[in-house]
Design a protein around this motif. Structure first.
Motif, PDB file in Angstrom:
ATOM      1  N   THR A   1       0.844  -1.178   0.000  1.00 57.22           N
ATOM      2  CA  THR A   1       0.000   0.000   0.000  1.00 57.22           C
ATOM      3  C   THR A   1       0.893   1.246   0.000  1.00 57.22           C
ATOM      4  O   THR A   1       2.090   1.150   0.277  1.00 57.22           O
ATOM      5  CB  THR A   1      -0.892   0.052   1.257  1.00 57.22           C
ATOM      6  N   ASP A   2       0.290   2.383  -0.325  1.00 53.26           N
ATOM      7  CA  ASP A   2       1.063   3.632  -0.339  1.00 53.26           C
ATOM      8  C   ASP A   2       1.691   3.901   1.024  1.00 53.26           C
ATOM      9  O   ASP A   2       2.818   4.384   1.124  1.00 53.26           O
ATOM     10  CB  ASP A   2       0.164   4.807  -0.742  1.00 53.26           C
ATOM     11  N   ASP A   3       0.938   3.560   2.094  1.00 57.01           N
ATOM     12  CA  ASP A   3       1.457   3.792   3.441  1.00 57.01           C
ATOM     13  C   ASP A   3       2.686   2.948   3.719  1.00 57.01           C
ATOM     14  O   ASP A   3       3.651   3.404   4.325  1.00 57.01           O
ATOM     15  CB  ASP A   3       0.380   3.480   4.502  1.00 57.01           C
ATOM     16  N   GLU A   4       2.632   1.678   3.271  1.00 54.41           N
ATOM     17  CA  GLU A   4       3.782   0.803   3.496  1.00 54.41           C
ATOM     18  C   GLU A   4       5.017   1.350   2.790  1.00 54.41           C
ATOM     19  O   GLU A   4       6.113   1.344   3.338  1.00 54.41           O
ATOM     20  CB  GLU A   4       3.483  -0.611   2.976  1.00 54.41           C
ATOM     21  N   ILE A   5       4.803   1.836   1.566  1.00 53.56           N
ATOM     22  CA  ILE A   5       5.943   2.372   0.808  1.00 53.56           C
ATOM     23  C   ILE A   5       6.490   3.616   1.500  1.00 53.56           C
ATOM     24  O   ILE A   5       7.709   3.767   1.645  1.00 53.56           O
ATOM     25  CB  ILE A   5       5.514   2.697  -0.624  1.00 53.56           C
ATOM     26  N   ALA A   6       5.568   4.464   1.947  1.00 51.87           N
ATOM     27  CA  ALA A   6       6.013   5.683   2.634  1.00 51.87           C
ATOM     28  C   ALA A   6       6.834   5.309   3.864  1.00 51.87           C
ATOM     29  O   ALA A   6       7.877   5.905   4.141  1.00 51.87           O
ATOM     30  CB  ALA A   6       4.809   6.532   3.022  1.00 51.87           C
ATOM     31  N   GLY A   7       6.385   4.292   4.597  1.00 52.87           N
ATOM     32  CA  GLY A   7       7.085   3.836   5.792  1.00 52.87           C
ATOM     33  C   GLY A   7       8.482   3.315   5.461  1.00 52.87           C
ATOM     34  O   GLY A   7       9.459   3.664   6.116  1.00 52.87           O
ATOM     35  N   MET A   8       8.573   2.511   4.404  1.00 54.49           N
ATOM     36  CA  MET A   8       9.871   1.957   4.002  1.00 54.49           C
ATOM     37  C   MET A   8      10.808   3.071   3.548  1.00 54.49           C
ATOM     38  O   MET A   8      12.010   3.027   3.807  1.00 54.49           O
ATOM     39  CB  MET A   8       9.679   0.958   2.860  1.00 54.49           C
ATOM     40  N   LEU A   9      10.232   4.047   2.844  1.00 52.89           N
ATOM     41  CA  LEU A   9      11.041   5.184   2.391  1.00 52.89           C
ATOM     42  C   LEU A   9      11.629   5.917   3.581  1.00 52.89           C
ATOM     43  O   LEU A   9      12.810   6.237   3.613  1.00 52.89           O
ATOM     44  CB  LEU A   9      10.174   6.159   1.591  1.00 52.89           C
ATOM     45  N   ARG A  10      10.779   6.150   4.598  1.00 55.32           N
ATOM     46  CA  ARG A  10      11.235   6.847   5.809  1.00 55.32           C
ATOM     47  C   ARG A  10      12.363   6.074   6.475  1.00 55.32           C
ATOM     48  O   ARG A  10      13.411   6.620   6.790  1.00 55.32           O
ATOM     49  CB  ARG A  10      10.063   7.007   6.777  1.00 55.32           C
ATOM     50  N   ASP A  11      12.158   4.750   6.609  1.00 58.14           N
ATOM     51  CA  ASP A  11      13.187   3.912   7.249  1.00 58.14           C
ATOM     52  C   ASP A  11      14.492   4.002   6.485  1.00 58.14           C
ATOM     53  O   ASP A  11      15.564   4.139   7.066  1.00 58.14           O
ATOM     54  CB  ASP A  11      12.751   2.434   7.268  1.00 58.14           C
ATOM     55  N   GLY A  12      14.369   3.925   5.160  1.00 61.06           N
ATOM     56  CA  GLY A  12      15.558   3.938   4.312  1.00 61.06           C
ATOM     57  C   GLY A  12      16.327   5.233   4.470  1.00 61.06           C
ATOM     58  O   GLY A  12      17.548   5.239   4.583  1.00 61.06           O
ATOM     59  N   VAL A  13      15.584   6.329   4.497  1.00 64.83           N
ATOM     60  CA  VAL A  13      16.221   7.641   4.618  1.00 64.83           C
ATOM     61  C   VAL A  13      16.909   7.757   5.977  1.00 64.83           C
ATOM     62  O   VAL A  13      18.035   8.236   6.091  1.00 64.83           O
ATOM     63  CB  VAL A  13      15.182   8.757   4.416  1.00 64.83           C
ATOM     64  N   GLU A  14      16.237   7.250   7.021  1.00 68.74           N
ATOM     65  CA  GLU A  14      16.829   7.313   8.358  1.00 68.74           C
ATOM     66  C   GLU A  14      18.108   6.484   8.428  1.00 68.74           C
ATOM     67  O   GLU A  14      19.105   6.893   9.003  1.00 68.74           O
ATOM     68  CB  GLU A  14      15.833   6.803   9.408  1.00 68.74           C
ATOM     69  N   ARG A  15      18.034   5.315   7.803  1.00 68.36           N
ATOM     70  CA  ARG A  15      19.187   4.425   7.784  1.00 68.36           C
ATOM     71  C   ARG A  15      20.392   5.116   7.158  1.00 68.36           C
ATOM     72  O   ARG A  15      21.508   5.017   7.624  1.00 68.36           O
ATOM     73  CB  ARG A  15      18.854   3.191   6.952  1.00 68.36           C
ATOM     74  N   ALA A  16      20.114   5.792   6.049  1.00 70.17           N
ATOM     75  CA  ALA A  16      21.195   6.466   5.337  1.00 70.17           C
ATOM     76  C   ALA A  16      21.532   7.787   6.017  1.00 70.17           C
ATOM     77  O   ALA A  16      22.315   8.566   5.501  1.00 70.17           O
ATOM     78  CB  ALA A  16      20.787   6.693   3.897  1.00 70.17           C
ATOM     79  N   SER A  17      20.926   8.016   7.181  1.00 71.92           N
ATOM     80  CA  SER A  17      21.054   9.259   7.953  1.00 71.92           C
ATOM     81  C   SER A  17      21.013  10.482   7.041  1.00 71.92           C
ATOM     82  O   SER A  17      21.772  11.424   7.170  1.00 71.92           O
ATOM     83  CB  SER A  17      22.317   9.250   8.823  1.00 71.92           C
ATOM     84  N   GLU A  18      20.072  10.412   6.093  1.00 75.55           N
ATOM     85  CA  GLU A  18      19.900  11.516   5.171  1.00 75.55           C
ATOM     86  C   GLU A  18      18.841  12.426   5.787  1.00 75.55           C
ATOM     87  O   GLU A  18      17.980  11.958   6.525  1.00 75.55           O
ATOM     88  CB  GLU A  18      19.389  10.952   3.845  1.00 75.55           C
ATOM     89  N   ASP A  19      18.904  13.671   5.517  1.00 78.74           N
ATOM     90  CA  ASP A  19      17.907  14.590   6.028  1.00 78.74           C
ATOM     91  C   ASP A  19      16.669  14.525   5.138  1.00 78.74           C
ATOM     92  O   ASP A  19      16.725  14.858   3.961  1.00 78.74           O
ATOM     93  CB  ASP A  19      18.486  16.008   6.055  1.00 78.74           C
ATOM     94  N   ILE A  20      15.563  14.081   5.729  1.00 80.49           N
ATOM     95  CA  ILE A  20      14.363  13.867   4.925  1.00 80.49           C
ATOM     96  C   ILE A  20      13.856  15.180   4.320  1.00 80.49           C
ATOM     97  O   ILE A  20      13.364  15.221   3.201  1.00 80.49           O
ATOM     98  CB  ILE A  20      13.272  13.153   5.767  1.00 80.49           C
TER      99      ILE A  20
END
Lengths: 177, 622
Positions: free
Chosen positions: B509-528
């Motif tokens: 779902t769109d929410d799941e993708i948004a969640g994974m995107l957030r996790d990925g960005v955090e992992r890469a310690s990128e500024d969202i």
């Protein structure tokens, strides 16, 4: 004043509103139009242009699909002429045609039951030959005699024949697998 | 005459501005990335000069993620966290995957697409694929020295909607702008056709690591028109490996092997298969965890006979695709072989026998798909030149339909329809006062819904109460150029639009993708926030640039006031894009896009009128 997306397909491809068409000209026009409107030409442009492109490309595909094959082309032409081919409501057929259909069907059924792929392939070829003759008749009714009521009945006959053709193909496929 | 000179859309007007775009072949066994450099398509290599990246992802306990050759090292020691052939899981449920019981993974079945429990938590196949894509995108950026405009990602032609969507979602997670999903055999045809100036009807036989496609294309005057496609989305080189692996187990009477031993033997089987392409026999040697030794010899003939049924499985699709295209084997001018598995001699023999001619193998079957994708990506990114006057017309591989009463399928979009396509059908209510209606969207050729692929379910609510049969509900299927479906529904007499909530059967779902995107960005310690700002700025630049090009070409289609309004919108967008508020940039970009809607429509009309004028001339000449 934008070009009407619903404009008639013959006009869209620069063809006269007739049953007999120049198929090469249709294909050329189709390729030319898709070359201008296809989404691949707009992939790097803003969303509004992409949307427009998708609408047009969809319409051009629909037009080509309608005109390329004779049966949908005839149905569409009759519709433009204000004649309802009565595909779903009018199932009255001449007794001679119905008799002929029954004979075809029996032949197909027998070949299928006996697992005769060769026989089915032959029936396929014969039926195609026969429908070519009927299409010639249809062309005359549409383009020469302008007998649209007669053409509508011919279209209904051709629909029956096409259905039969599909049944033969399905039977062949079932035998192959 | 200058007045008649009409610049076509998509033509690059600023030759100095070359946009970086790549083609990515996201394969079952290996993945590649290619680009067009100085007019020539080339595969991009890693530091060691290798183009192929093994599609293997390993999750480490210390949160490192390893992709490719180095991950492959651990395939036998840490099989649970080392994922191979993840493409087979894309958009698939547990029950859809063949010999899942012999796989070493810790599967999670939550309905819908399967998941894998790893040392780094539960992963969706989409996330695993995204890791492969990230490595390829990074390789491309390092090699090309700049940010990518976008990528064309290839998919098997026979992939269904769920598998395509999963691939697109993986690209999104990897931060890649997808210019197009391109069918693998079509990509190969582009590389082959443009290279050989081919004309006529060609067949592309594409047997990859895990998928089989067969496409028939007509090449004429630069148009690559797919006439029909068929295949098997779960048949490939992997199955040949597995067959040989089972044979080896049988011969050495190992039952059942540990997952480490299974991996070890499977890899040995694959090596033996590859050896048999050049040699008459190959050996399978391995030392198992117990210290037991496996030492077997397999001949080419033995291998051919034990995998005959697999080759045979590609014959039925060949027959079907020809029938769909209305052609006979002798109508085919050439057969292009694609995919590493087509190197097997008995596969080549079977194809030659069916078509009555030797297949074409002059292009590297491993690279041709990536190269074709790169050529397409270059054009889609806006680097099209006058001579790039070719166009792809592709089809949808499997029919789309709706579930009707009694579990029967009503086909709405037939297979092999040229994309994009839209089809509508009307339905009615069957109860008095019925205010909602449920739809089940399926894909496939079978009559029973249970035998087709479930894609999504949605509901139309808020239908005004009427007598049974009085409502007219029009359901429209639109399939875009990526082969992806969107469905809308509307009650015609009241105009109520569906509050369509689509629940994908095998997707995220769109929410799941948004969640994974957030996790990925955090992992890469990128500024969202920084990422959002950059994305909006890129988008604003893109729209401004496209508008300026359009104004230069067709500014005369606008009145002075209209022109002033667009100029003002450009100025506004420029101003916000220079600032740091992503939402303000988004607002002004959208406003600019709206301001040019009418202008875009007029430009399209002008282009179509020019086409019509061209036909008239042809008619006179005849």
């Amino acid at each position: 004043m934008s070009i009407d997306l619903q404009q008639d397909f013959f006009g869209l491809f620069g063809l006269h509103r007739r049953f007999r068409i120049d198929e090469a000209a249709l294909e050329l026009a189709y390729h030319d139009l898709q070359g201008r409107v296809h989404p691949d030409r707009f992939a790097h442009l803003p969303d509004s242009e992409k949307r427009l492109s998708m609408q047009w490309a969809t319409q051009v595909n629909e037009g080509f699909r309608t005109l390329r094959k004779p049966l949908p082309r005839a149905i569409y032409l009759l519709e433009l002429m204000g004649v309802d081919a009565g595909l779903h409501t009018n199932t009255a057929m001449s007794p001679a045609f119905l008799m002929e259909q029954m004979e075809w069907r029996e032949a197909v059924e027998e070949a299928r039951a006996a697992g005769e792929a060769e026989e089915l392939a032959q029936l396929h070829t014969r039926l195609r030959q026969h429908s070519r003759e009927v299409f010639d008749e249809l062309a005359q009714q549409c383009d020469d005699e302008h007998d649209y009521a007669g053409a509508a009945e011919t279209v209904r006959r051709l629909m029956f024949m096409e259905k039969l053709q599909h049944e033969i193909d399905d039977a062949l496929e079932a035998l192959e697998s | 005459m200058a007045l008649l000179h009409i610049a076509e859309p998509g033509l690059s007007t600023e030759p100095h501005k070359h946009r970086l775009a790549v083609g990515i072949d996201l394969g079952t066994t290996n993945s590649l990335v290619a680009t067009v450099r100085n007019g020539i398509a080339v595969c991009l290599v890693d530091e060691e000069g290798r183009a192929m990246l093994p599609s293997i992802v390993r999750y480490h306990a210390d949160s490192r993620i390893e992709v490719g050759r180095s991950a492959a090292v651990a395939h036998a020691t840490d099989p649970r966290n080392t994922i191979i052939s993840v493409k087979r899981f894309m958009g698939r449920g547990l029950k859809d995957v063949a010999y899942i019981e012999s796989m070493p993974y810790d599967f999670v079945d939550a309905g819908g697409m399967l998941r894998l429990r790893t040392v780094q938590g539960v992963k969706s196949p989409v996330e695993v694929s995204a890791e492969i894509l990230k490595v390829l995108a990074a390789r491309a950026q390092a090699s090309l020295g700049g940010e990518l405009t976008g990528a064309v990602i290839t998919v098997p032609a026979y992939f269904d909607d769920a598998q395509r969507q999963a691939t697109k979602d993986a690209a999104k997670l990897a931060g890649i702008n997808v210019l197009r999903l391109l069918n693998e055999p079509t990509a190969a045809a582009v590389a082959y056709g443009l290279d050989n100036a081919a004309e006529g009807v060609y067949a592309v036989y594409d047997l990859g690591g895990g998928t089989f496609d067969l496409s028939i294309l007509k090449l004429s005057r630069g148009i690559f028109e797919v006439l029909a496609t068929n295949g098997d989305a779960a048949l490939g080189g992997d199955d040949f490996d597995h067959r040989l692996f089972c044979w080896a187990l049988d011969q050495s009477e190992i039952d059942p092997p540990s997952s480490e031993d299974a991996r070890r033997l499977l890899l040995k089987a694959r090596e033996a298969k590859e050896l048999l392409t050049a040699c008459e026999e190959a050996s399978i040697k391995a030392t198992l965890g117990s210290g037991e030794k496996v030492d077997l010899v397999v001949t080419r003939d033995q291998f051919a006979s034990m995998t005959k049924h697999l080759v045979q499985k590609t014959v039925a699709p060949m027959r079907k695709v020809l029938r769909d295209a209305g052609l006979a084997p002798e109508d085919i001018k050439g057969v292009v072989m694609v995919g590493g598995a087509t190197r097997m001699p008995h596969v080549q023999r079977a194809v030659a026998e069916f078509f009555g001619q030797e297949p074409l193998t002059n292009l590297d079957p491993d690279k041709v798909v990536a190269l074709g994708a790169a050529i397409q990506a270059n054009v889609l990114a806006g680097n099209r030149k006058e001579e790039d006057d070719w166009l792809l017309l592709d089809v949808i591989p499997l029919s789309l339909g709706l579930e009707m009463m009694g579990g029967l399928t009503e086909k709405i979009v037939p297979r092999n329809s040229t994309l994009p396509i839209a089809r509508a059908q009307e339905f009615t209510t069957y109860k008095d006062g019925q205010t909602a209606m449920a739809f089940h969207v399926v894909q496939g050729e079978r009559e029973l819904v249970a035998d087709c692929r479930s894609l999504a379910r949605f509901e139309l609510r808020g239908i005004p109460p009427m007598a049974a049969g009085a409502a007219r509900i029009r359901v429209t299927f639109q399939v875009d150029a990526d082969g992806l479906l969107s469905v809308s529904a509307r009650e015609m007499s009241s105009g109520v639009e569906a509050s369509v909530l689509v629940k994908p059967s095998y997707g995220l779902t769109d929410d799941e993708i948004a969640g994974m995107l957030r996790d990925g960005v955090e992992r890469a310690s990128e500024d969202i926030d920084a990422r959002a700002l950059r994305e909006q700025q890129v988008e604003a630049d893109r729209v401004i640039e496209a508008t300026l090009v359009a104004l230069e070409q067709d500014g005369d289609l606008l009145s002075d006031e209209e022109r002033a309004a667009i100029d003002a919108a450009i100025a506004e967008t420029r101003q916000t894009a220079a600032g740091h508020d992503p939402r303000a940039i988004k607002r002004s970009t959208e406003a600019l896009s709206r301001a040019t809607n009418e202008f875009a429509a007029r430009r399209m009309d002008k282009s179509i009128r020019a086409a019509l004028a061209g036909h008239k001339v042809d008619e006179i000449q005849v």
